[in-house]
Design a protein around this motif. Structure first.
Motif, PDB file in Angstrom:
ATOM      1  N   ALA A 163      -2.639   2.235   2.576  1.00 23.40           N
ATOM      2  CA  ALA A 163      -3.431   3.422   2.927  1.00 23.40           C
ATOM      3  C   ALA A 163      -2.628   4.697   2.699  1.00 23.40           C
ATOM      4  O   ALA A 163      -3.146   5.711   2.214  1.00 23.40           O
ATOM      5  CB  ALA A 163      -3.866   3.312   4.399  1.00 23.40           C
ATOM      6  N   GLY A 164      -1.299   4.651   3.050  1.00 25.69           N
ATOM      7  CA  GLY A 164      -0.456   5.832   2.802  1.00 25.69           C
ATOM      8  C   GLY A 164      -0.346   6.145   1.321  1.00 25.69           C
ATOM      9  O   GLY A 164      -0.395   7.311   0.894  1.00 25.69           O
ATOM     10  N   LEU A 165      -0.203   5.089   0.494  1.00 19.25           N
ATOM     11  CA  LEU A 165      -0.116   5.291  -0.966  1.00 19.25           C
ATOM     12  C   LEU A 165      -1.402   5.893  -1.522  1.00 19.25           C
ATOM     13  O   LEU A 165      -1.382   6.848  -2.317  1.00 19.25           O
ATOM     14  CB  LEU A 165       0.189   3.944  -1.634  1.00 19.25           C
ATOM     15  N   ILE A 166      -2.546   5.366  -1.021  1.00 17.31           N
ATOM     16  CA  ILE A 166      -3.834   5.899  -1.500  1.00 17.31           C
ATOM     17  C   ILE A 166      -4.027   7.325  -1.015  1.00 17.31           C
ATOM     18  O   ILE A 166      -4.557   8.192  -1.739  1.00 17.31           O
ATOM     19  CB  ILE A 166      -4.973   4.984  -1.025  1.00 17.31           C
ATOM     20  N   GLU A 167      -3.602   7.627   0.211  1.00 16.91           N
ATOM     21  CA  GLU A 167      -3.734   8.990   0.733  1.00 16.91           C
ATOM     22  C   GLU A 167      -2.901   9.967  -0.081  1.00 16.91           C
ATOM     23  O   GLU A 167      -3.342  11.089  -0.382  1.00 16.91           O
ATOM     24  CB  GLU A 167      -3.295   8.991   2.201  1.00 16.91           C
ATOM     25  N   ASP A 168      -1.674   9.542  -0.476  1.00 15.45           N
ATOM     26  CA  ASP A 168      -0.852  10.418  -1.331  1.00 15.45           C
ATOM     27  C   ASP A 168      -1.545  10.691  -2.660  1.00 15.45           C
ATOM     28  O   ASP A 168      -1.543  11.831  -3.163  1.00 15.45           O
ATOM     29  CB  ASP A 168       0.512   9.765  -1.569  1.00 15.45           C
ATOM     30  N   LYS A 169      -2.131   9.655  -3.248  1.00 13.70           N
ATOM     31  CA  LYS A 169      -2.834   9.834  -4.526  1.00 13.70           C
ATOM     32  C   LYS A 169      -4.027  10.762  -4.361  1.00 13.70           C
ATOM     33  O   LYS A 169      -4.266  11.657  -5.205  1.00 13.70           O
ATOM     34  CB  LYS A 169      -3.306   8.470  -5.053  1.00 13.70           C
ATOM     35  N   ASN A 170      -4.806  10.583  -3.272  1.00 13.77           N
ATOM     36  CA  ASN A 170      -5.973  11.452  -3.044  1.00 13.77           C
ATOM     37  C   ASN A 170      -5.545  12.899  -2.817  1.00 13.77           C
ATOM     38  O   ASN A 170      -6.201  13.847  -3.272  1.00 13.77           O
ATOM     39  CB  ASN A 170      -6.766  10.955  -1.840  1.00 13.77           C
ATOM     40  N   LYS A 171      -4.425  13.067  -2.079  1.00 13.76           N
ATOM     41  CA  LYS A 171      -3.915  14.422  -1.844  1.00 13.76           C
ATOM     42  C   LYS A 171      -3.529  15.090  -3.155  1.00 13.76           C
ATOM     43  O   LYS A 171      -3.843  16.263  -3.396  1.00 13.76           O
ATOM     44  CB  LYS A 171      -2.713  14.332  -0.910  1.00 13.76           C
ATOM     45  N   GLN A 210       5.644   4.347  -7.354  1.00 16.32           N
ATOM     46  CA  GLN A 210       6.128   3.095  -7.948  1.00 16.32           C
ATOM     47  C   GLN A 210       7.086   2.373  -6.985  1.00 16.32           C
ATOM     48  O   GLN A 210       7.039   1.146  -6.851  1.00 16.32           O
ATOM     49  CB  GLN A 210       6.830   3.384  -9.285  1.00 16.32           C
ATOM     50  N   ASP A 211       7.932   3.191  -6.303  1.00 16.09           N
ATOM     51  CA  ASP A 211       8.847   2.563  -5.329  1.00 16.09           C
ATOM     52  C   ASP A 211       8.057   1.930  -4.178  1.00 16.09           C
ATOM     53  O   ASP A 211       8.344   0.798  -3.756  1.00 16.09           O
ATOM     54  CB  ASP A 211       9.812   3.616  -4.773  1.00 16.09           C
ATOM     55  N   LYS A 212       7.060   2.661  -3.681  1.00 14.73           N
ATOM     56  CA  LYS A 212       6.241   2.106  -2.605  1.00 14.73           C
ATOM     57  C   LYS A 212       5.504   0.861  -3.062  1.00 14.73           C
ATOM     58  O   LYS A 212       5.398  -0.133  -2.334  1.00 14.73           O
ATOM     59  CB  LYS A 212       5.239   3.159  -2.114  1.00 14.73           C
ATOM     60  N   PHE A 213       4.988   0.930  -4.311  1.00 16.35           N
ATOM     61  CA  PHE A 213       4.259  -0.233  -4.832  1.00 16.35           C
ATOM     62  C   PHE A 213       5.185  -1.437  -4.990  1.00 16.35           C
ATOM     63  O   PHE A 213       4.811  -2.572  -4.677  1.00 16.35           O
ATOM     64  CB  PHE A 213       3.611   0.133  -6.179  1.00 16.35           C
ATOM     65  N   ASP A 214       6.409  -1.170  -5.468  1.00 10.88           N
ATOM     66  CA  ASP A 214       7.379  -2.271  -5.594  1.00 10.88           C
ATOM     67  C   ASP A 214       7.708  -2.849  -4.215  1.00 10.88           C
ATOM     68  O   ASP A 214       7.841  -4.079  -4.040  1.00 10.88           O
ATOM     69  CB  ASP A 214       8.654  -1.758  -6.258  1.00 10.88           C
ATOM     70  N   GLU A 215       7.855  -1.950  -3.205  1.00 16.29           N
ATOM     71  CA  GLU A 215       8.153  -2.427  -1.843  1.00 16.29           C
ATOM     72  C   GLU A 215       7.005  -3.281  -1.304  1.00 16.29           C
ATOM     73  O   GLU A 215       7.212  -4.348  -0.704  1.00 16.29           O
ATOM     74  CB  GLU A 215       8.384  -1.215  -0.931  1.00 16.29           C
ATOM     75  N   ILE A 216       5.752  -2.811  -1.539  1.00 11.77           N
ATOM     76  CA  ILE A 216       4.590  -3.589  -1.093  1.00 11.77           C
ATOM     77  C   ILE A 216       4.545  -4.938  -1.790  1.00 11.77           C
ATOM     78  O   ILE A 216       4.271  -5.982  -1.185  1.00 11.77           O
ATOM     79  CB  ILE A 216       3.297  -2.787  -1.348  1.00 11.77           C
TER      80      ILE A 216
END
Length: 720
Positions: A164-172, A130-136
């Motif tokens: 891409a980093g956010l999606i990679e975290d979700k996939n991980k 959520q923090d990353k999404f808010d920053e984006i």
């Protein structure tokens, strides 16, 4: 004489009664305390038996170790041995279940811990994402403000890297959860295999335990059977010895009983010989007495024969006399028959005339009845039409009245609003709404609804309480709107007397429901039930009843004239009520005070009620056509009411409104002129703004820079 055998039976019963022990308390006793004690003893015995059975002790606690038989000892040993075997087998079988339960408990604890870590990890992941999404998102807002393509390209690249980093975290995270789910599936398969192995082991142990139990049961059963056989042999030998001893004692007793019987037989023979001699003597005396009685009866028979002969001769003479009388009666009978035939002819003629007359009268009666029914139907239809038209007229009059009254009150409310606005807004004075009596009125003012008898009684009780509270003021009694000015106190006493003496008119269920209520509420409900039974519906009937009670003492006369004297007051009340329409609105005819209700004896209440009800029904039947007529309204206060509605606003207020109207007109004229000036001023300002814009365009043109003396050095541009 009683036989000696019966004496022996009585002696044996007496010995048995003396030998019986004292019985314990019985539940069939007549004494209640003894029955209670017997029940308590029985309950205590049951509880003690259950306790001994649960502990494995014998139910008969008095037996000692010496009295216990070998079979009982063998059964107890076998029972203890089998119970121990079953306990060990059950423990062996349930160990598998206990181990499985412990493993399941550990697994659930570990699962809860893993679940907790997983939830914490997911929550942390949600927060970071959520923090990353808010920053984006914030960077997207910053990117909208950028105008240079290079910066915008760099920002897009950084945004793409972050996404891409956010999606990679979700996939991980998804791959970790899928791996954990796979491990759980493998663990589930292992648990199923372990459970099937435990079940097979449990079945093997159960089969082995069943075989051991069956084998042990057979062995113990053989031991118990051997113990029973040994005990049976011992019992047979002991019982055989007892039986031989009992036979010897029985033979000795039989010999003794035989000797006693021989003695009794000799005594009975002596008594029989004595009885035979006494019976012979008594027979001879009875025979002599009966022979003497036979001789006396033969003499009486001869006398009766002589009397019979004399009576026979008298009867023959009477028979001859009766035959002559019979001949004379036949002659008279024939004469009477001829006379009866003549009378029959006369009767038949009269019957025929009577039948003709009856037919004629019936036909006439039928014609008159049909005419009467036709006239009654016409009269009822006319009454119905009159009633309908009267109701329609009343309804139309009330609707028109209400419509006009509503319109007038609407105008009055508008006038009050105008007056309030003038006082508060224009004059700055406080304003209070006027309170007139006619503003609260709804509907025609001269029509008054009748009150029910229960409402009048409630008002009487309330006013009587107020009089009792203000008795110390020693002021004259207050009076209701009753005939002849009957006071509230007198009316209340009469109603209380009626309530106390007419309790049979109230249902028993209602009396039981009135017990928890107050005194006045009880009286009110009782009087309501009594009024409904007597047919008293409205205030007119109640006032008639009160006046009838008060006039009873004055018109009371001896028993021969009591009925006429009791009914006469009510008959005098009804014509007057017909003339004036209501007992409440008529003026008192007598100025003397009414008689006191203390002079009315309670035993006379039922007589007064009977006379009142009989007199009330007749005038009601007689006055039923009169009640259908429309009551005449009193129009005297209508003009005053409407005139009062027109004079709600006083003349001084109207003068004030006129003066204020002229001043407001002048004020309106000034405001109109001011509005015209404001419009003209706004148009001039708009023209000035346009000229300034044209001048600014002229000064900003490029041609001015080519001039040697530009206009900017000569003119000073005005600023707003």
């Amino acid at each position: 004489m009683n036989p000696p055998g019966s004496l022996r039976v009585l002696e044996e019963k007496e010995k048995e009664h003396l030998a019986t022990p004292i019985l314990e308390p019985s539940i069939h006793s007549d004494n209640p305390q003894e029955r209670i004690q017997a029940r308590r003893l029985r309950i205590a015995a049951r509880l003690e038996a259950r306790r001994r059975e649960a502990l494995g002790e014998p139910l008969d606690g008095k037996e000692s170790a010496e009295d216990q038989s070998k079979s009982y000892k063998q059964k107890e040993e076998s029972r203890l041995k089998l119970a121990k075997l079953l306990l060990c087998g059950t423990e062996l079988v349930t160990n598998i279940q206990v181990a499985a339960d412990i493993r399941e408990v550990h697994r659930r604890v570990e699962e809860e811990e893993i679940k907790r870590h997983r939830l914490e990890k997911l929550e942390n992941e949600v927060k970071t994402s959520q923090d990353k999404f808010d920053e984006i998102t914030m960077k997207w807002e910053e990117g909208k403000q950028k105008r240079i393509p290079q910066e915008l390209w760099e920002m897009l690249n950084t945004q793409q890297v972050h996404c891409a980093g956010l999606i990679e975290d979700k996939n991980k995270l998804i791959s970790e959860l899928q791996q954990e789910l796979k491990t759980k599936d493998d663990q589930y398969v292992k648990d199923l295999k372990k459970q099937s192995g435990d079940i097979f082991l449990l079945l093997e142990r159960m089969e082995e335990q069943v075989k051991n139990v069956m084998k042990t049961f057979r062995q113990e059963l053989q031991h118990i059977e051997k113990a029973f056989e040994v005990e049976r042999r011992e019992l047979l030998t002991s019982n055989k010895k007892k039986w031989e001893q009992a036979l010897q004692a029985h033979s000795a007793k039989e010999l003794e009983y035989l000797m006693k019987r021989l003695k009794k037989v000799e005594d009975h023979e002596k008594q029989l010989n004595k009885q035979r001699t006494w019976d012979c003597e008594e027979y001879n005396t009875i025979k002599m007495k009966l022979e003497q009685d036979v001789q006396i009866l033969e003499q009486q028979l001869q006398q009766m024969k002589a009397t019979y002969q004399l009576n026979q001769e008298k009867l023959e003479y009477n028979l001859q006399v009766l035959k002559k009388k019979d001949e004379e009666s036949t002659v008279i009978k024939s004469q009477q028959k001829r006379k009866i035939n003549c009378l029959h002819d006369v009767l038949n003629n009269l019957r025929s005339k009577y039948n003709k007359q009856v037919k004629q009268l019936q036909e006439e009666n039928q014609s008159l009845t049909s005419d009467y029914k036709r006239l009654v139907m016409q009269f009822k239809e006319m009454q119905k039409a009159m009633r309908h038209f009267a109701l329609v007229d009343d309804k139309q009059f009330r609707e028109i009245w209400l419509m006009n009254e509503e319109e007038a009150k609407d105008l009055i409310s508008r006038a009050f609003d105008v007056d309030r606005i003038i006082h508060t807004h224009h004059l700055g004075l406080p304003w209070t709404a006027p309170d007139f009596w006619f503003l609260k009125n709804v509907g025609p003012i001269s029509q008054r609804q009748r009150k029910s008898a229960t409402q009048i009684v409630e008002e009487v009780l309330m006013e009587a309480e107020e009089e009792g509270a203000e008795e110390a003021a020693s002021e004259p009694e207050s009076y209701l709107d009753l005939p002849k000015q009957v006071s509230v106190k007198t009316t209340r006493k009469i109603l209380m007397l009626l309530c106390d003496e007419s309790g049979f008119l109230v249902e028993s269920k209602l009396l039981s429901l009135l017990l928890p209520l107050d005194k006045n509420e009880c009286y009110l409900l009782k009087l309501d039930a009594i009024f409904s039974a007597l047919g008293i519906e409205n205030e007119d009937d109640l006032y008639k009843l009160v006046n009838f009670f008060l006039k009873y003492q004055a018109h009371h006369s001896p028993p021969s004239q009591e009925q006429t004297s009791l009914i006469s007051p009510l008959e005098r009340l009804d014509p007057q009520g017909e003339k004036e329409g209501c007992l409440v609105d008529r003026e008192p005819q007598e100025k003397q005070p009414p008689p006191s209700p203390r002079l009315i004896h309670p035993n006379d209440v039922l007589k007064i009620l009977e006379a009142f009800v009989m007199g009330l029904r007749k005038p009601r039947d007689l006055r039923s056509p009169v009640k259908l007529l429309k009551a005449v309204r009193d129009h005297s206060k209508d003009s005053e009411y409407w005139k009062a509605l027109t004079t709600v606003i006083p003349a001084t207020t109207l003068n004030l409104w006129d003066a204020l109207y002229t001043a407001l007109e002048k004020y309106h004229l000034v405001l109109t002129q001011r509005a015209e000036l404001l419009i003209e001023n706004s148009s001039l300002e708009r023209q000035n703004t346009e000229l300034q814009q044209l001048l600014q365009q002229y000064l900003d043109s490029k041609i001015n820079s080519e001039l040697q003396v530009p206009p900017t050095q000569v003119f000073r541009v005005p600023t707003k």
